[in-house]
Design a protein around this motif. Structure first.
Motif, PDB file in Angstrom:
ATOM      1  N   GLU A 127       9.633  84.555 -49.901  1.00  0.00           N
ATOM      2  CA  GLU A 127      10.088  83.283 -49.326  1.00  0.00           C
ATOM      3  C   GLU A 127      11.010  82.552 -50.296  1.00  0.00           C
ATOM      4  O   GLU A 127      12.031  81.997 -49.898  1.00  0.00           O
ATOM      5  CB  GLU A 127       8.898  82.380 -48.965  1.00  0.00           C
ATOM      6  CG  GLU A 127       7.999  82.936 -47.888  1.00  0.00           C
ATOM      7  CD  GLU A 127       7.018  83.985 -48.392  1.00  0.00           C
ATOM      8  OE1 GLU A 127       6.728  84.041 -49.623  1.00  0.00           O
ATOM      9  OE2 GLU A 127       6.563  84.789 -47.555  1.00  0.00           O
ATOM     10  N   THR A 130      14.340  84.235 -50.327  1.00  0.00           N
ATOM     11  CA  THR A 130      15.125  83.869 -49.147  1.00  0.00           C
ATOM     12  C   THR A 130      15.783  82.517 -49.347  1.00  0.00           C
ATOM     13  O   THR A 130      16.976  82.346 -49.067  1.00  0.00           O
ATOM     14  CB  THR A 130      14.231  83.851 -47.889  1.00  0.00           C
ATOM     15  OG1 THR A 130      13.662  85.153 -47.724  1.00  0.00           O
ATOM     16  CG2 THR A 130      15.015  83.470 -46.651  1.00  0.00           C
ATOM     17  N   GLN A 131      15.032  81.543 -49.850  1.00  0.00           N
ATOM     18  CA  GLN A 131      15.595  80.210 -50.114  1.00  0.00           C
ATOM     19  C   GLN A 131      16.721  80.305 -51.153  1.00  0.00           C
ATOM     20  O   GLN A 131      17.774  79.703 -50.996  1.00  0.00           O
ATOM     21  CB  GLN A 131      14.519  79.248 -50.614  1.00  0.00           C
ATOM     22  CG  GLN A 131      13.592  78.759 -49.539  1.00  0.00           C
ATOM     23  CD  GLN A 131      12.551  77.807 -50.106  1.00  0.00           C
ATOM     24  OE1 GLN A 131      12.130  77.931 -51.256  1.00  0.00           O
ATOM     25  NE2 GLN A 131      12.134  76.855 -49.287  1.00  0.00           N
ATOM     26  N   MET A 133      18.588  82.862 -51.888  1.00  0.00           N
ATOM     27  CA  MET A 133      19.753  83.537 -51.329  1.00  0.00           C
ATOM     28  C   MET A 133      20.503  82.643 -50.348  1.00  0.00           C
ATOM     29  O   MET A 133      21.725  82.708 -50.258  1.00  0.00           O
ATOM     30  CB  MET A 133      19.357  84.858 -50.655  1.00  0.00           C
ATOM     31  CG  MET A 133      18.966  85.940 -51.655  1.00  0.00           C
ATOM     32  SD  MET A 133      20.213  86.236 -52.941  1.00  0.00           S
ATOM     33  CE  MET A 133      21.531  86.920 -51.988  1.00  0.00           C
ATOM     34  N   ASN A 134      19.782  81.797 -49.614  1.00  0.00           N
ATOM     35  CA  ASN A 134      20.460  80.873 -48.698  1.00  0.00           C
ATOM     36  C   ASN A 134      21.345  79.903 -49.462  1.00  0.00           C
ATOM     37  O   ASN A 134      22.444  79.574 -49.025  1.00  0.00           O
ATOM     38  CB  ASN A 134      19.441  80.109 -47.845  1.00  0.00           C
ATOM     39  CG  ASN A 134      18.834  80.966 -46.763  1.00  0.00           C
ATOM     40  OD1 ASN A 134      19.395  81.976 -46.364  1.00  0.00           O
ATOM     41  ND2 ASN A 134      17.661  80.570 -46.304  1.00  0.00           N
ATOM     42  N   VAL A 135      20.879  79.457 -50.613  1.00  0.00           N
ATOM     43  CA  VAL A 135      21.669  78.547 -51.436  1.00  0.00           C
ATOM     44  C   VAL A 135      22.792  79.304 -52.140  1.00  0.00           C
ATOM     45  O   VAL A 135      23.913  78.810 -52.245  1.00  0.00           O
ATOM     46  CB  VAL A 135      20.757  77.838 -52.476  1.00  0.00           C
ATOM     47  CG1 VAL A 135      21.574  77.043 -53.469  1.00  0.00           C
ATOM     48  CG2 VAL A 135      19.738  76.954 -51.774  1.00  0.00           C
ATOM     49  N   ALA A 137      24.116  82.262 -51.273  1.00  0.00           N
ATOM     50  CA  ALA A 137      24.844  83.218 -50.436  1.00  0.00           C
ATOM     51  C   ALA A 137      26.359  83.162 -50.620  1.00  0.00           C
ATOM     52  O   ALA A 137      26.987  84.211 -50.781  1.00  0.00           O
ATOM     53  CB  ALA A 137      24.464  83.043 -48.971  1.00  0.00           C
TER      54      ALA A 137
END
Length: 181
Positions: A127, A130-131, A133-135, A137
């Motif tokens: 999790e 994922t956070q 990588m979202n920032v 990306a």
């Protein structure tokens, strides 16, 4: 392959009834179990129980096929079509090596991020990853695009060098001109 490595490698036998038998645990296993071996980075070989033919690649491709069919595929139809076009092409061996090196580079980048990345001494959970990588990306995308562009340029240069060398080697032969329509 050395005998020491072979003895530590897990042997899985595939029987005609399509069942997989893990000789280390003396039990039948599923494709999902084999996928878990891959995820755990366990070394294994899958062989045909009768002929001893190595089926490891075939089983790995079967796992990829199932993953591609279940939800979010990794490869677009265009990418798969491009890969297929390289089979039988003079550059087939080079393409395989190129893909392998790029996947390894991506894995190295991911390992670099995850090995040093910890919060309060705890490694990144899926999790948290994922956070992160979202920032990150856009930055990661830019970095990977630069890497891919560099790889593409090197690949094109190598093709041009091979063409030039071929022209030099075969230029003395009286080949008829090729019509380009």
């Amino acid at each position: 392959m050395s005998s020491a490595k072979k003895s530590s490698e897990r042997l899985i036998k595939k029987y005609p009834n399509r069942r997989l038998y893990d000789t280390q645990t003396s039990s039948y296993i599923t494709l999902t179990d084999v996928k878990q071996l891959v995820l755990d980075a366990d070394e294994f070989t899958v062989v045909d129980a009768k002929s001893n033919e190595d089926l490891t690649r075939s089983i790995l491709l079967q796992i990829i096929l199932e993953e591609e069919a279940n939800g979010a595929p990794m490869f677009s139809s265009g990418v798969l079509a491009q890969i297929i076009r390289y089979y039988g092409h003079a550059m087939q061996g080079m393409m395989g090596s190129y893909l392998e090196k790029n996947v390894q580079a991506f894995t190295d980048i991911q390992n670099k991020f995850t090995s040093g990345a910890a919060i309060e001494g705890k490694p990144f959970s899926p999790e948290m990853w994922t956070q992160f990588m979202n920032v990150q990306a856009p930055m990661m995308q830019g970095m990977m695009n630069n890497y891919i562009d560099q790889s593409k340029n090197l690949f094109v240069q190598m093709q041009e060098q091979m063409q030039n060398q071929s022209k030099t080697i075969f230029g003395a032969f009286p080949f008829p001109p090729v019509d380009k329509k």
